[in-house]
Design a protein around this motif. Sequence first.
Motif, PDB file in Angstrom:
ATOM      1  N   GLY A   1       1.747   4.646   8.052  1.00  9.85           N
ATOM      2  CA  GLY A   1       0.837   5.876   7.974  1.00  9.85           C
ATOM      3  C   GLY A   1       1.419   7.154   7.709  1.00  9.85           C
ATOM      4  N   LEU A   2       2.663   7.537   8.176  1.00  7.52           N
ATOM      5  CA  LEU A   2       3.076   8.843   8.126  1.00  7.52           C
ATOM      6  C   LEU A   2       3.772   9.069   6.845  1.00  7.52           C
ATOM      7  CD1 LEU A   2       2.995  11.237  10.213  1.00  7.52           C
ATOM      8  CD2 LEU A   2       5.289  10.534  10.875  1.00  7.52           C
ATOM      9  N   VAL A   3       4.469   8.161   6.291  1.00  7.75           N
ATOM     10  CA  VAL A   3       5.599   8.522   5.306  1.00  7.75           C
ATOM     11  C   VAL A   3       4.798   8.276   3.963  1.00  7.75           C
ATOM     12  CG1 VAL A   3       7.553   7.268   4.159  1.00  7.75           C
ATOM     13  CG2 VAL A   3       7.444   7.293   6.357  1.00  7.75           C
ATOM     14  N   PHE A   4       4.016   7.341   3.581  1.00 10.09           N
ATOM     15  CA  PHE A   4       3.644   7.338   2.293  1.00 10.09           C
ATOM     16  C   PHE A   4       2.535   8.463   1.948  1.00 10.09           C
ATOM     17  CE2 PHE A   4       0.093   4.435   3.947  1.00 10.09           C
ATOM     18  CZ  PHE A   4      -0.865   4.870   3.141  1.00 10.09           C
ATOM     19  N   PRO A   5       1.703   8.897   3.050  1.00 10.49           N
ATOM     20  CA  PRO A   5       0.764   9.720   2.591  1.00 10.49           C
ATOM     21  C   PRO A   5       1.513  11.005   2.241  1.00 10.49           C
ATOM     22  CG  PRO A   5      -0.131   8.730   4.387  1.00 10.49           C
ATOM     23  CD  PRO A   5       1.140   8.382   4.369  1.00 10.49           C
ATOM     24  N   LEU A   6       2.725  11.491   2.780  1.00 10.62           N
ATOM     25  CA  LEU A   6       3.543  12.577   2.630  1.00 10.62           C
ATOM     26  C   LEU A   6       3.876  12.656   1.221  1.00 10.62           C
ATOM     27  CD1 LEU A   6       4.520  15.163   3.247  1.00 10.62           C
ATOM     28  CD2 LEU A   6       6.482  14.060   4.576  1.00 10.62           C
ATOM     29  N   LEU A   7       4.672  11.317   0.859  1.00  9.49           N
ATOM     30  CA  LEU A   7       5.501  11.240  -0.483  1.00  9.49           C
ATOM     31  C   LEU A   7       4.230  11.414  -1.506  1.00  9.49           C
ATOM     32  CD1 LEU A   7       8.111   8.536   0.294  1.00  9.49           C
ATOM     33  CD2 LEU A   7       8.334  10.975   0.390  1.00  9.49           C
ATOM     34  N   PHE A   8       3.042  10.630  -1.251  1.00 17.37           N
ATOM     35  CA  PHE A   8       1.880  10.703  -2.315  1.00 17.37           C
ATOM     36  C   PHE A   8       1.577  12.144  -2.469  1.00 17.37           C
ATOM     37  CE2 PHE A   8      -2.451   9.865  -3.375  1.00 17.37           C
ATOM     38  CZ  PHE A   8      -2.220   9.252  -4.562  1.00 17.37           C
ATOM     39  N   SER A   9       1.357  12.712  -1.346  1.00 24.20           N
ATOM     40  CA  SER A   9       0.558  14.057  -1.507  1.00 24.20           C
ATOM     41  C   SER A   9       1.680  15.060  -2.424  1.00 24.20           C
ATOM     42  CB  SER A   9       0.663  14.860  -0.032  1.00 24.20           C
ATOM     43  OG  SER A   9      -0.111  13.827   0.648  1.00 24.20           O
TER      44      SER A   9
ATOM     45  N   ASP B   1       0.796  -1.208  -0.008  1.00 25.24           N
ATOM     46  CA  ASP B   1      -0.120   0.052  -0.088  1.00 25.24           C
ATOM     47  C   ASP B   1       0.814   1.177   0.016  1.00 25.24           C
ATOM     48  OD1 ASP B   1      -2.538   1.439   0.196  1.00 25.24           O
ATOM     49  OD2 ASP B   1      -2.306   1.590   2.481  1.00 25.24           O
ATOM     50  N   ALA B   2       1.944   1.232   0.952  1.00 27.13           N
ATOM     51  CA  ALA B   2       2.713   2.352   1.054  1.00 27.13           C
ATOM     52  C   ALA B   2       3.569   2.577  -0.171  1.00 27.13           C
ATOM     53  CB  ALA B   2       3.783   1.933   2.220  1.00 27.13           C
ATOM     54  N   ILE B   3       4.041   1.388  -0.918  1.00 30.27           N
ATOM     55  CA  ILE B   3       4.691   1.820  -2.026  1.00 30.27           C
ATOM     56  C   ILE B   3       4.224   2.137  -3.188  1.00 30.27           C
ATOM     57  CG2 ILE B   3       6.118   0.497  -3.708  1.00 30.27           C
ATOM     58  CD1 ILE B   3       7.595  -0.953  -1.545  1.00 30.27           C
ATOM     59  N   SER B   4       2.827   1.503  -3.443  1.00 31.75           N
ATOM     60  CA  SER B   4       1.906   1.852  -4.536  1.00 31.75           C
ATOM     61  C   SER B   4       1.605   3.276  -4.464  1.00 31.75           C
ATOM     62  CB  SER B   4       0.865   0.754  -4.570  1.00 31.75           C
ATOM     63  OG  SER B   4      -0.081   1.342  -3.621  1.00 31.75           O
TER      64      SER B   4
ATOM     65  N   MET C   1      13.338   3.788  -6.955  1.00 34.03           N
ATOM     66  CA  MET C   1      14.001   4.602  -5.944  1.00 34.03           C
ATOM     67  C   MET C   1      13.224   5.176  -4.986  1.00 34.03           C
ATOM     68  SD  MET C   1      17.234   5.985  -8.439  1.00 34.03           S
ATOM     69  CE  MET C   1      17.415   7.384  -7.159  1.00 34.03           C
ATOM     70  N   VAL C   2      12.273   5.643  -5.337  1.00 28.50           N
ATOM     71  CA  VAL C   2      11.295   6.180  -4.311  1.00 28.50           C
ATOM     72  C   VAL C   2      10.546   5.264  -3.450  1.00 28.50           C
ATOM     73  CG1 VAL C   2       9.300   7.760  -3.898  1.00 28.50           C
ATOM     74  CG2 VAL C   2      10.739   8.313  -5.550  1.00 28.50           C
ATOM     75  N   GLY C   3      10.286   4.134  -4.080  1.00 27.68           N
ATOM     76  CA  GLY C   3       9.858   2.703  -3.320  1.00 27.68           C
ATOM     77  C   GLY C   3      10.680   2.449  -2.304  1.00 27.68           C
TER      78      GLY C   3
ATOM     79  N   ILE D   1      10.611   4.869   6.672  1.00 25.44           N
ATOM     80  CA  ILE D   1      10.065   3.918   7.399  1.00 25.44           C
ATOM     81  C   ILE D   1      10.738   3.468   8.742  1.00 25.44           C
ATOM     82  CG2 ILE D   1       8.303   2.088   7.948  1.00 25.44           C
ATOM     83  CD1 ILE D   1       6.877   2.442   5.321  1.00 25.44           C
ATOM     84  N   GLN D   2      11.639   2.717   8.154  1.00 29.60           N
ATOM     85  CA  GLN D   2      12.844   2.097   9.215  1.00 29.60           C
ATOM     86  C   GLN D   2      13.377   3.201   9.860  1.00 29.60           C
ATOM     87  OE1 GLN D   2      12.703  -1.002   8.615  1.00 29.60           O
ATOM     88  NE2 GLN D   2      13.667  -1.027  10.622  1.00 29.60           N
ATOM     89  N   LEU D   3      13.867   4.350   9.093  1.00 26.59           N
ATOM     90  CA  LEU D   3      14.569   5.400   9.770  1.00 26.59           C
ATOM     91  C   LEU D   3      13.797   5.844  11.135  1.00 26.59           C
ATOM     92  CD1 LEU D   3      17.097   7.240   9.867  1.00 26.59           C
ATOM     93  CD2 LEU D   3      15.449   8.947   8.588  1.00 26.59           C
ATOM     94  N   LEU D   4      12.267   6.111  10.763  1.00 22.35           N
ATOM     95  CA  LEU D   4      11.362   6.554  11.894  1.00 22.35           C
ATOM     96  C   LEU D   4      11.330   5.513  12.888  1.00 22.35           C
ATOM     97  CD1 LEU D   4       8.284   8.171   9.841  1.00 22.35           C
ATOM     98  CD2 LEU D   4       9.931   9.183  11.635  1.00 22.35           C
ATOM     99  N   LEU D   5      11.354   4.252  12.435  1.00 22.89           N
ATOM    100  CA  LEU D   5      11.320   3.292  13.490  1.00 22.89           C
ATOM    101  C   LEU D   5      12.330   3.370  14.485  1.00 22.89           C
ATOM    102  CD1 LEU D   5       9.493   0.231  11.693  1.00 22.89           C
ATOM    103  CD2 LEU D   5       8.752   1.610  13.535  1.00 22.89           C
ATOM    104  N   THR D   6      13.830   3.365  13.784  1.00 29.63           N
ATOM    105  CA  THR D   6      14.914   3.489  14.627  1.00 29.63           C
ATOM    106  C   THR D   6      15.074   4.650  15.699  1.00 29.63           C
ATOM    107  OG1 THR D   6      16.059   4.505  12.713  1.00 29.63           O
ATOM    108  CG2 THR D   6      16.469   2.157  12.921  1.00 29.63           C
ATOM    109  N   THR D   7      14.019   5.764  15.567  1.00 32.56           N
ATOM    110  CA  THR D   7      14.143   6.733  16.462  1.00 32.56           C
ATOM    111  C   THR D   7      13.368   6.490  17.530  1.00 32.56           C
ATOM    112  OG1 THR D   7      12.144   7.798  15.755  1.00 32.56           O
ATOM    113  CG2 THR D   7      14.189   8.458  14.607  1.00 32.56           C
ATOM    114  N   ARG D   8      12.722   5.369  17.647  1.00 25.54           N
ATOM    115  CA  ARG D   8      11.878   4.870  18.596  1.00 25.54           C
ATOM    116  C   ARG D   8      10.725   6.003  19.142  1.00 25.54           C
ATOM    117  NH1 ARG D   8      14.345   3.682  22.644  1.00 25.54           N
ATOM    118  NH2 ARG D   8      16.377   4.629  22.359  1.00 25.54           N
TER     119      ARG D   8
END
Lengths: 368, 254, 374
Positions: free
Chosen positions: A91-99, A35-38, A66-68, A75-82
């Motif tokens: 839910g944060l990353v893909f709507p932004l890129l899509f927008s 979903d995110a990548i598409s 590349m964007v995928g 997403i991984q980066l956000l997760l590592t910030t804990r």
Amino acid sequence: MNLDLPILLTAVAVALGCSIIGTLLVLRRMSLISDAISHSVLLGIVLAFLATRDLASPWLLIGAAMVGVLTVMLIQLLLTTRRLKEDSAIGLVFPLLFSIGVILITRMAGDVHLDTDAVLLGELGFVWMDQTSVLGLDLPRSFIVSFCMLLANLLFVGLCYKELKISIFDAGLAASLGFSPLLLHYMLVSLVSLTAVASFDAVGSILMVALMIAPPAGARLLSNSLAQMLGWSMLLGSLSAVAGYYLAIMLDSTIGGCIAMCCGLAFLLCWLLAPERGLLAAWLRSARQRVLFAAQMLAVHIANHEGRPEEGVECHVANIAEHMHWQQQFADDVIGYARRQQMLREQDSILRLTEEGRGIAEKLMLHG
Amino acid sequence: MSRHVIPAIKVEDITVAYRETPVLWDVDVEVPPGVLMAVVGPNGAGKTTLLKSILGLIRPAAGRVFINGKPVNRQRRLIGYVPQRSSVDWDFPTTALDVVMMGRYAELGWFRRPGKKERELAMQALERVGMTDFANRQISQLSGGQQQRVFLARALVQDSEIYFLDEPFAGVDVTTEKAIVAILKELRERGRTLLVVHHDLSTLAEYFDWVLLLNVRAIAAGPVVTTATPELLARTYGGRSAYLGGNQAGEKVQ
Amino acid sequence: MDWLATLFSDYTVRIVMLGCALLGFTAGALGVFALLRRQSLLGDAISHAALPGVAIAFLLTGSRDPLVLVLGALVSGWIGTLVVSAITRSTRLREDSALGIVLSVFFGIGLVMLVIVNKLPTAGKAGLSTFLFGNASTMLASDVRTICILGLACLLCLFLFWKEFKLISFDPQFAASTGLPERLLDTSLTTLIVLAIVIGLQAVGVVLMSALVVAPAAAARQFSDRLFVVVMLGGLFGALSGVAGAGMSASIEKLPTGPVIVVFASIITVLAILLAPHRGLLPEYLRQLASRRRIETQRVLQALYRLVETDPDPYRAHDANVLQVVGLRSARHTIAAMQDLGWVERTEDRGWIRLTQAGWLEVQRSVQQREGPH
């Protein structure tokens, strides 16, 4: 209808490619990555288009891929910030890129054939608008692209079958055997992105998610091994594509939407009717087993109290319903069933186990 | 066990199955009032499941539960519960004091907000577990032992007659373990009944006076001295599953 | 900047911005619960699943009344959540797959219907397709009224059942053990989240509405450890994004509302994750840096103390390289910092370092602290 076959074949090629890669996603619990990548690949396409001003440029594919990959890395980066849990990070990353992609399209590329409707819907009917000549045959470009993607996906699964299998079912073992789970992960992510772009024209971004998730999910209910699941998933996917195509002609509506509907229908059928794991099978089994199970519980109950002081109360025919917390009618059914099966006998209104009944109770408690 | 006293907890022939696999088979237990009772058994013996089905959080396939002689649903006010610490997300934006006050929510009823009285009760409970200084800490900043104390304080503030604790000693430091035991014993002295899922057999006799040996079915229940015998313990822990009832005792299972 | 001027003078635009503020607030506030219950992606599925409801409501009633459409969206979004939980409960499939199926299949059904609806002569074409990406500028006063009524109803429920919702979000099992109707409360809270999503569909669109549930909540969580504050901040950030996005897209041509709102909300979130006072990454980094400096300073002081411990003159100078010999590699920066503090000074001739009087006092204090009171 002369145009039918290539369109149909394109739909089937897209469906096959999606269901292969989707099988891996479903098993690796990464369904929503599709979903995110598409969504986010749109940004890659737009950026590459703005750079090249050519909708047929291979850079569109590369940019999208590349964007995928970038999406997954972010997403991984956000997760590592804990600071966020996984669901919020996705839910944060893909709507932004899509927008950003949508804004760029409407601001800067609105005049070409790249608009937001096409992004969401795709339109298989239009694939002929863009054709290429291969081996002297005029074919829609979408068909060639999605066919190549299908081959790439098949190749990936074929070459890495063993590694994928181990990494799905035992990530720890895979790492200890020296397969790099990270490499495999990003290869998978890249393929999902490429497949997403290739399927974009045909079914649009969101409907591609239906093709990636629903057939594999249905297949998961029908199969016991990775190979089986891949097979079922490809079958369900291509059937949905064909059915969706004809449905779209009947309803005179969007092909992508109809394919998604058929994917849903295929999943629904699996969910209801799968031989072992379907709802109907489970319901039949539980109806059949309710009495059997109850009789077994009764046997265990009697085995627990047999020959003890409380036996007269606990095992008295008249008290069974109350003690087992059953309706009287059900209790009578169960006792009747158990006696017919030679599990119990009645002695002065006290229920006792037969040798067979004791054997059953014993076995049950041993294997709990 | 005397038949004249109404048992604090009476579990009647409870069977619980997940899908088609039984987790508890025909468990029959009576817990007399005022005892501090441990539930022990190997992993997968159904200890937590037993607790949850007594509390009505899981629907058993068969059987009934009575609290002080009445069905559990009418006796909620008498029940205090300490779930496993790992069952919640400790990153939740709330403070220790706030978590403890949650113990008063049911008593408060709908639409009423916790006020000064609840705050005072919660502070008292925190004091009893030695956590006054941490009242306004966000709960993720507490250590495992401190989190467990907060959970215990929340149960204390419920001021119940019967307490259910699910592995209160899991992952806590020695000081906390001793502190919790002291509180449990104090509650027992004041006539409360406690049912505690426990893991460590070496402290069984020191901490508890009654025990239920559980492995899918109830192996035995009674005072620790007479019940936690090597033979019965071996039956509870020997192999994955239990032995069949009294008349078949001694027959070994894989 | 004249668009700002038109913005606040135009009555219609003000109405629209009010609507966006309220729907942003509702989504942000309820989004905090979705975030804490790990339902962020459920929001994504719900908003997509709402599309067929909008189309069916229109097909059945033939009306573009916002209340009717929102009701349709509510029902089908709600059915979507039921299907997700039915799939996860009755099959071996994980929640991610269930969400993916519901999201894409419902959306597909919705698109098919939308195409059919758009062929009807009664359909205001622009009307229904705004539900894809949202278009605040098409909002009428009646739309805003609907948003206000439903949004306020949502927030009122949240207020009335605050402590129950808090408890079931934190510890549902404990809630059930105290006799609270946990299932019912859980369903109600999910319904409120669905409602918060569907009232935003017209302005933000089904594709992106979930972001307005996730992003403001994620930002708010970084600022506070109190649920009430987090919920209020979530609402505030949501409202801000809504107003900013609606305002910008209303006054600049060819700027879709939904994506602009999402970009605003995401910027707030990224800033929050980087800069929020306690949980922010930058403050945390600075704190770590400061504490590393403190430890380093203490170690240098200890080393200097050992050099002059037995010396009758504690202010004797030493070669700074001695410190590196005892393993204080990064001592150079620390010494510079200590010079600024006035604890050490360098001799003019050879650049050796020696303690100052203030430094000597500090050494003794640090040594005492380390050895503790006897």
